[in-house]
Scaffold this motif. Sequence first.
Motif, PDB file in Angstrom:
ATOM      1  N   LEU A   1       5.880  -2.240  12.610  1.00  0.00           N
ATOM      2  CA  LEU A   1       6.851  -2.714  13.470  1.00  0.00           C
ATOM      3  C   LEU A   1       7.699  -1.614  14.054  1.00  0.00           C
ATOM      4  O   LEU A   1       8.195  -0.819  13.338  1.00  0.00           O
ATOM      5  N   GLU A   2       7.557  -1.665  15.418  1.00  0.00           N
ATOM      6  CA  GLU A   2       7.948  -0.470  16.137  1.00  0.00           C
ATOM      7  C   GLU A   2       9.426  -0.807  16.588  1.00  0.00           C
ATOM      8  O   GLU A   2       9.894  -1.216  17.812  1.00  0.00           O
ATOM      9  N   ASP A   3      10.405  -0.660  15.567  1.00  0.00           N
ATOM     10  CA  ASP A   3      11.774  -0.778  16.109  1.00  0.00           C
ATOM     11  C   ASP A   3      12.527   0.140  15.158  1.00  0.00           C
ATOM     12  O   ASP A   3      11.981   0.966  14.350  1.00  0.00           O
ATOM     13  N   GLU A   4      13.944   0.033  15.231  1.00  0.00           N
ATOM     14  CA  GLU A   4      14.572   1.190  14.537  1.00  0.00           C
ATOM     15  C   GLU A   4      14.439   0.868  12.800  1.00  0.00           C
ATOM     16  O   GLU A   4      14.693   1.959  12.212  1.00  0.00           O
ATOM     17  N   ASN A   5      13.825  -0.152  12.671  1.00  0.00           N
ATOM     18  CA  ASN A   5      13.581  -0.366  10.961  1.00  0.00           C
ATOM     19  C   ASN A   5      12.345   0.584  10.493  1.00  0.00           C
ATOM     20  O   ASN A   5      12.390   0.881   9.285  1.00  0.00           O
ATOM     21  N   LYS A   6      11.259   0.753  11.665  1.00  0.00           N
ATOM     22  CA  LYS A   6      10.121   1.387  11.263  1.00  0.00           C
ATOM     23  C   LYS A   6       9.542   0.953   9.880  1.00  0.00           C
ATOM     24  O   LYS A   6       9.395   1.649   8.717  1.00  0.00           O
ATOM     25  N   ALA A   7       9.205  -0.292   9.959  1.00  0.00           N
ATOM     26  CA  ALA A   7       8.711  -1.001   8.907  1.00  0.00           C
ATOM     27  C   ALA A   7       7.250  -1.190   9.126  1.00  0.00           C
ATOM     28  O   ALA A   7       6.582  -1.560  10.019  1.00  0.00           O
ATOM     29  N   ALA A   8       6.312  -0.960   8.094  1.00  0.00           N
ATOM     30  CA  ALA A   8       4.807  -0.979   7.937  1.00  0.00           C
ATOM     31  C   ALA A   8       4.435  -2.071   6.908  1.00  0.00           C
ATOM     32  O   ALA A   8       4.810  -2.099   5.723  1.00  0.00           O
ATOM     33  N   PHE A   9       3.780  -3.148   7.270  1.00  0.00           N
ATOM     34  CA  PHE A   9       3.184  -4.260   6.671  1.00  0.00           C
ATOM     35  C   PHE A   9       1.887  -4.217   6.397  1.00  0.00           C
ATOM     36  O   PHE A   9       1.070  -4.077   7.453  1.00  0.00           O
ATOM     37  N   ILE A  10       1.361  -3.661   5.198  1.00  0.00           N
ATOM     38  CA  ILE A  10       0.294  -3.042   5.018  1.00  0.00           C
ATOM     39  C   ILE A  10      -0.678  -3.766   4.127  1.00  0.00           C
ATOM     40  O   ILE A  10      -1.886  -3.291   3.508  1.00  0.00           O
ATOM     41  N   GLY A  11      -0.311  -5.159   3.727  1.00  0.00           N
ATOM     42  CA  GLY A  11      -1.245  -5.727   2.719  1.00  0.00           C
ATOM     43  C   GLY A  11      -1.390  -5.275   1.686  1.00  0.00           C
ATOM     44  O   GLY A  11      -0.689  -4.428   0.795  1.00  0.00           O
ATOM     45  N   ASP A  12      -2.796  -5.089   1.107  1.00  0.00           N
ATOM     46  CA  ASP A  12      -3.065  -4.366  -0.275  1.00  0.00           C
ATOM     47  C   ASP A  12      -3.754  -3.201   0.045  1.00  0.00           C
ATOM     48  O   ASP A  12      -4.484  -2.582  -0.644  1.00  0.00           O
ATOM     49  N   PHE A  13      -2.980  -2.508   1.017  1.00  0.00           N
ATOM     50  CA  PHE A  13      -3.561  -0.813   1.233  1.00  0.00           C
ATOM     51  C   PHE A  13      -3.094  -0.193   0.174  1.00  0.00           C
ATOM     52  O   PHE A  13      -3.875   0.848  -0.156  1.00  0.00           O
ATOM     53  N   ILE A  14      -1.852  -0.402  -0.493  1.00  0.00           N
ATOM     54  CA  ILE A  14      -1.409   0.319  -1.382  1.00  0.00           C
ATOM     55  C   ILE A  14      -0.941  -0.852  -2.328  1.00  0.00           C
ATOM     56  O   ILE A  14      -0.241  -1.897  -1.919  1.00  0.00           O
ATOM     57  N   TYR A  15      -1.200  -0.689  -3.648  1.00  0.00           N
ATOM     58  CA  TYR A  15      -0.839  -1.304  -4.839  1.00  0.00           C
ATOM     59  C   TYR A  15       0.278  -0.603  -5.437  1.00  0.00           C
ATOM     60  O   TYR A  15      -0.083   0.317  -6.260  1.00  0.00           O
ATOM     61  N   ASN A  16       1.567  -0.963  -5.234  1.00  0.00           N
ATOM     62  CA  ASN A  16       2.523  -0.026  -5.669  1.00  0.00           C
ATOM     63  C   ASN A  16       2.766  -0.100  -7.025  1.00  0.00           C
ATOM     64  O   ASN A  16       3.333  -1.468  -7.548  1.00  0.00           O
ATOM     65  N   LYS A  17       2.542   0.628  -8.135  1.00  0.00           N
ATOM     66  CA  LYS A  17       2.688   0.444  -9.448  1.00  0.00           C
ATOM     67  C   LYS A  17       2.055  -0.575 -10.090  1.00  0.00           C
ATOM     68  O   LYS A  17       2.656  -1.355 -10.957  1.00  0.00           O
ATOM     69  N   ASN A  18       0.976  -0.858  -9.642  1.00  0.00           N
ATOM     70  CA  ASN A  18       0.022  -1.938 -10.009  1.00  0.00           C
ATOM     71  C   ASN A  18      -1.459  -1.556  -9.925  1.00  0.00           C
ATOM     72  O   ASN A  18      -1.938  -0.700  -9.057  1.00  0.00           O
ATOM     73  N   HIS A  19      -2.297  -1.955 -10.896  1.00  0.00           N
ATOM     74  CA  HIS A  19      -3.555  -1.618 -11.097  1.00  0.00           C
ATOM     75  C   HIS A  19      -3.977  -2.489  -9.865  1.00  0.00           C
ATOM     76  O   HIS A  19      -3.722  -3.496  -9.534  1.00  0.00           O
ATOM     77  N   ALA A  20      -5.271  -1.714  -9.025  1.00  0.00           N
ATOM     78  CA  ALA A  20      -5.778  -2.168  -7.926  1.00  0.00           C
ATOM     79  C   ALA A  20      -6.840  -3.325  -8.287  1.00  0.00           C
ATOM     80  O   ALA A  20      -7.527  -3.214  -9.126  1.00  0.00           O
ATOM     81  N   TYR A  21      -7.206  -4.195  -7.307  1.00  0.00           N
ATOM     82  CA  TYR A  21      -8.111  -4.919  -7.373  1.00  0.00           C
ATOM     83  C   TYR A  21      -9.347  -4.284  -6.453  1.00  0.00           C
ATOM     84  O   TYR A  21      -9.198  -4.022  -5.186  1.00  0.00           O
TER      85      TYR A  21
ATOM     86  N   GLN B   1      -8.489   0.909 -22.284  1.00  0.00           N
ATOM     87  CA  GLN B   1      -7.272   1.495 -22.960  1.00  0.00           C
ATOM     88  C   GLN B   1      -6.854   3.057 -22.647  1.00  0.00           C
ATOM     89  O   GLN B   1      -5.702   3.201 -22.516  1.00  0.00           O
ATOM     90  N   THR B   2      -7.643   3.446 -22.140  1.00  0.00           N
ATOM     91  CA  THR B   2      -7.428   4.957 -21.239  1.00  0.00           C
ATOM     92  C   THR B   2      -6.510   4.606 -20.345  1.00  0.00           C
ATOM     93  O   THR B   2      -5.605   5.092 -20.120  1.00  0.00           O
ATOM     94  N   MET B   3      -6.910   3.776 -19.243  1.00  0.00           N
ATOM     95  CA  MET B   3      -6.270   3.627 -18.102  1.00  0.00           C
ATOM     96  C   MET B   3      -4.730   3.076 -18.338  1.00  0.00           C
ATOM     97  O   MET B   3      -3.857   3.361 -17.717  1.00  0.00           O
ATOM     98  N   LEU B   4      -4.818   2.157 -19.207  1.00  0.00           N
ATOM     99  CA  LEU B   4      -3.522   1.480 -19.580  1.00  0.00           C
ATOM    100  C   LEU B   4      -2.426   2.545 -20.140  1.00  0.00           C
ATOM    101  O   LEU B   4      -1.230   2.570 -20.063  1.00  0.00           O
ATOM    102  N   ALA B   5      -3.140   3.343 -20.938  1.00  0.00           N
ATOM    103  CA  ALA B   5      -2.306   4.458 -21.393  1.00  0.00           C
ATOM    104  C   ALA B   5      -1.790   5.500 -20.455  1.00  0.00           C
ATOM    105  O   ALA B   5      -0.738   5.980 -20.627  1.00  0.00           O
ATOM    106  N   VAL B   6      -2.695   5.934 -19.250  1.00  0.00           N
ATOM    107  CA  VAL B   6      -2.298   6.838 -18.349  1.00  0.00           C
ATOM    108  C   VAL B   6      -1.107   6.135 -17.381  1.00  0.00           C
ATOM    109  O   VAL B   6      -0.405   6.895 -16.897  1.00  0.00           O
ATOM    110  N   PHE B   7      -1.497   4.765 -17.273  1.00  0.00           N
ATOM    111  CA  PHE B   7      -0.352   3.990 -16.393  1.00  0.00           C
ATOM    112  C   PHE B   7       0.239   2.807 -17.080  1.00  0.00           C
ATOM    113  O   PHE B   7      -0.024   1.600 -16.759  1.00  0.00           O
ATOM    114  N   PRO B   8       1.168   3.216 -18.010  1.00  0.00           N
ATOM    115  CA  PRO B   8       1.654   2.193 -19.069  1.00  0.00           C
ATOM    116  C   PRO B   8       2.618   1.413 -18.449  1.00  0.00           C
ATOM    117  O   PRO B   8       2.859   0.205 -18.733  1.00  0.00           O
TER     118      PRO B   8
END
Length: 264
Positions: A140-160, A233-240
């Motif tokens: 979005l090219e306005d003063e908000n400079k907002a990017a709608f990026i779908g599942d490009f990033i899973y923020n603090k979530n394990h990814a599919y 178990q390793t991944m859950l421990a690294v990203f609890p």
Amino acid sequence: MLKVNAFIVEASKELVIVDTTLTNSDSKALKQRAESLGKPIAGIILTHGHPDHIAGTFNLAPKADIPIFALSSVKKLMEDTEETKHKQWSGVFGNEWISRWVYPNELVKDGDTIKIAGLKFNVHDIGSGGDCDANSLWLLEDENKAAFIGDFIYNKNHAYMNDGSILRWIANLDKYAPVLKDFKDYYVGHGSSCDFMSLKKQKDYFLNYCTNVLKATDGTGIFNDQTRKIFEQTMLAVFPDYGCQFMVALSADYVGNELVSLSH
């Protein structure tokens, strides 16, 4: 389980919906929230073709009588997978499952600038370098400079990671960093909004995941029940504090197979 996001972009006189959720309840709640703003929906944007982002379109525009924007590759992915997804998930979700998909009626391509409700969105087709074979960024090219990026990033979530390619995804995080660096807020499919630093965090997550796949399987990328459990178990421990924990084991074999194919 998925905690999937959809967004309402409010312009002066109209609204833009970005992605439409998975279930009947969530998509109807999205529609009710939009109606509470007292402005018509000027258009719907679909960032990619996974059911949790497109199924709810039926409850917002059952007759497809408003513009529904997406890449042609997103539409094709929907067409190719709708029947399979219905068979796979309708029994699991029961009455929450939306039994018919509504397809994009306004196809866009990489580099297009689309004006909706007086707002300008720049479209980037990133191909299979995300969590499926068809992904797009809407900037979005306005003063908000907002990017709608779908599942490009899973923020603090394990990814599919069962579709697409992890190697391309990692590469795309670097490829699109110069494009995204000027945008203040990234609105993602899973997790809270984030910013430029999240690109590096996502890349680090993937590298950590791939490293632990190889460690757990002694470099083969091939799991058995025991090594898959150790890996999880390793991944859950690294990203609890990460959500979508079920995706850790869900994606393990797919990523392992990709790493095996690269080694050959």
